[in-house]
Design a protein around this motif. Structure first.
Motif: not given
Length: 132
Positions: A20, A31, A33-37, A100, A104, A107-108
């Motif tokens: 991250g 990040f 949270s777990a998957t939110q930027f 999850v 992550r 997305k990263g």
């Protein structure tokens, strides 16, 4: 498309995705949270919201995670024949954890690649944007 060389202080795409890290400065701030930027990087003020990651990472994860879970469920069923409720108890949480975790990372990686390649909205060369 030419890929820009890695500048000093920028982490590799894989490293940025796994930990991250900000693709510009390397701070661990991608990040919230777990998957939110996060909205922005507190170190270099890179605006994460300006990147359009979209649903690409989620779509990319559907086939491999589904394939792994189905294969393991079938192998378990062939080997032991557990009751259905045990399948649900095992595979639903494992699927959620894998989604999850891999989402992550995906997305990263997508954000880091967009930054590294200076990806933007598609444009036709030689046009001013008017469509007729």
């Amino acid at each position: 498309m030419t890929v820009s060389p890695i500048e000093k202080g920028q982490p590799a795409v894989v490293r940025a995705a796994l930990f991250g890290l900000c693709p510009a400065c390397g701070a661990k701030s991608m990040f919230a949270s777990a998957t939110q930027f996060s909205a922005i990087c507190p170190s270099c003020a890179l605006d994460y919201q300006s990147f359009n990651v979209g649903d690409g990472p989620a779509a990319l994860m559907i086939i491999p995670i589904g394939g792994i879970i189905i294969t393991l469920a079938i192998l378990l069923d062939i080997a032991v024949r557990p009751p259905f409720w045990l399948h649900v108890l095992i595979w639903v949480p494992l699927t959620a954890i894998m989604v999850v975790g891999f989402l992550r990372i995906a997305k990263g990686a997508m954000l880091a690649l967009e930054y590294r390649n200076r990806a933007g909205e598609g444009r036709l060369s030689g046009t001013d944007g008017d469509t007729q």
